[in-house]
Design a protein around this motif. Sequence first.
Motif: not given
Length: 219
Positions: A194-195, A102-105, A181-187, A51-53
């Motif tokens: 990328l978050l 990924r998710t978006f800002q 949006e996180l669920a969609r990225a994981l789908a 996990i990288l920030g």
Amino acid sequence: MPAGEKERARRQAHTTGGTELPLLSVSGVSVHFGGVVALDGVSFGVPSGSILGLIGPNGAGKTTLFNCLSRLYPCDRGDIVFDGQSLLRVPRHGIAALGIGRTFQNLALFRTMTVRDNILVGRHCRTHSGFFRNFLRPPGVVREERETSAKAQALIRLLELEAVADTRVASLPFGTQKRVELARALACEPKLLLLDEPASGLNHEEVGALGALVRGIRD
């Protein structure tokens, strides 16, 4: 081959001299918008399972870098290698299938669609049926639809979205939309997630829950 054996085989295939290569390698990436230098020789690596920030002030180029990783922006110089393959030779529509979610800002959900349908859209890159097969609906298509629905339902449970699964996204609170949006990225079953500012707009309790969720996904 079991998932664990596949992962071990992948790691063995991407080692040099006994040292595992990073899952993601960014080398000398630069991006210019006219006379504005958005990124200047950015280089780093991300090991598999880490996990990288990415930290920096507003305007530092964090979202620009994410847009390069997901091929929304071209790089003026440098290279981005993911899982042993240069992303610069991958078309934009192939990024999710390659294993990058990924998710978006700024939330990029389909606001008139339900939570469930948004997640199903994220699953599209893992389906194989084309227009004519969907029209004819042979047994393989029906089976794939059931599997896709089951995957979406599992993500709905994971993100605690059962109560709003069939609700239009536009009517949901901001924090809930973040989880959608996180669920969609994981789908898309990503190897790299990328978050982009995932905790913005969340309260302390929601931020803590998000951190625990991200660690749980990694583990």
